[in-house]
Write a protein that holds these residues in place. Sequence first.
Motif, mmCIF file in Angstrom:
data_model
loop_
_atom_site.group_PDB
_atom_site.id
_atom_site.type_symbol
_atom_site.label_atom_id
_atom_site.label_comp_id
_atom_site.label_asym_id
_atom_site.label_seq_id
_atom_site.Cartn_x
_atom_site.Cartn_y
_atom_site.Cartn_z
ATOM 1 N N UNK A 177 0.811 -1.218 0.000
ATOM 2 C CA UNK A 177 0.000 0.000 0.000
ATOM 3 C C UNK A 177 0.846 1.269 0.000
ATOM 4 N N UNK A 178 2.082 1.191 0.525
ATOM 5 C CA UNK A 178 2.946 2.370 0.597
ATOM 6 C C UNK A 178 3.622 2.651 -0.728
ATOM 7 N N UNK A 179 3.715 3.927 -1.094
ATOM 8 C CA UNK A 179 4.400 4.315 -2.327
ATOM 9 C C UNK A 179 5.888 3.997 -2.216
ATOM 10 N N UNK A 180 6.463 3.493 -3.300
ATOM 11 C CA UNK A 180 7.896 3.172 -3.362
ATOM 12 C C UNK A 180 8.592 4.233 -4.192
ATOM 13 N N UNK A 181 9.597 4.889 -3.621
ATOM 14 C CA UNK A 181 10.371 5.898 -4.335
ATOM 15 C C UNK A 181 11.730 5.325 -4.692
ATOM 16 N N UNK A 182 12.099 5.388 -5.969
ATOM 17 C CA UNK A 182 13.425 4.953 -6.416
ATOM 18 C C UNK A 182 14.370 6.127 -6.193
ATOM 19 N N UNK A 183 15.414 5.899 -5.393
ATOM 20 C CA UNK A 183 16.327 6.958 -4.967
ATOM 21 C C UNK A 183 17.743 6.671 -5.457
ATOM 22 N N UNK A 184 18.402 7.692 -5.967
ATOM 23 C CA UNK A 184 19.788 7.570 -6.406
ATOM 24 C C UNK A 184 20.718 7.782 -5.219
ATOM 25 N N UNK A 185 21.619 6.831 -4.996
ATOM 26 C CA UNK A 185 22.640 6.982 -3.964
ATOM 27 C C UNK A 185 23.726 7.939 -4.444
ATOM 28 N N UNK A 186 24.735 8.174 -3.610
ATOM 29 C CA UNK A 186 25.829 9.078 -3.964
ATOM 30 C C UNK A 186 26.509 8.619 -5.251
ATOM 31 N N UNK A 187 26.714 9.555 -6.179
ATOM 32 C CA UNK A 187 27.402 9.247 -7.421
ATOM 33 C C UNK A 187 26.528 8.589 -8.477
ATOM 34 N N UNK A 188 25.231 8.532 -8.254
ATOM 35 C CA UNK A 188 24.311 7.876 -9.190
ATOM 36 C C UNK A 188 23.309 8.898 -9.713
ATOM 37 N N UNK A 189 22.950 8.764 -10.974
ATOM 38 C CA UNK A 189 21.875 9.549 -11.553
ATOM 39 C C UNK A 189 20.811 8.583 -12.032
ATOM 40 N N UNK A 190 19.588 8.787 -11.607
ATOM 41 C CA UNK A 190 18.472 7.988 -12.093
ATOM 42 C C UNK A 190 17.663 8.885 -13.011
ATOM 43 N N UNK A 191 17.638 8.538 -14.299
ATOM 44 C CA UNK A 191 16.915 9.325 -15.292
ATOM 45 C C UNK A 191 15.532 8.734 -15.502
ATOM 46 N N UNK A 192 14.558 9.598 -15.627
ATOM 47 C CA UNK A 192 13.187 9.147 -15.849
ATOM 48 C C UNK A 192 12.409 10.196 -16.611
ATOM 49 N N UNK A 193 11.424 9.717 -17.359
ATOM 50 C CA UNK A 193 10.538 10.647 -18.065
ATOM 51 C C UNK A 193 9.341 11.001 -17.197
#
Length: 106
Positions: free
Chosen positions: A74-90
């Motif tokens: 039921x809880x929303x899941x957030x994808x998080x970038x750690x140090x030195x990471x870039x998460x690209x999304x549209x």
Amino acid sequence: MATPFPFTSGQVLTAAQMNAITTLPINDQTASYTLLVGDVGKRVIMNVASANTVTVNNNVFAAGDTIFIANKGAGATTVTAGAGVTVNTAASLVIAQHGGGTLVAT
């Protein structure tokens, strides 16, 4: 039946192993989670009742590695970038209940 990933040159697979290729192993999580190299080629299923995060850290994945992330809790899941990471999304990096997506390392 487990599929023998990664495949090696000259390897012969049984019919059962070939059929198993379409069935990704599941890594079921009940709390916020940091992705590991062992998650490559798996479905990480978040089953958490409250808001949670999936963290992607630096130097864990090689280009082309894929992980499917789904949220059945039921809880929303957030994808998080750690140090030195870039998460690209549209779109948003928040996965609602019953949602999912594929993370591809580039």
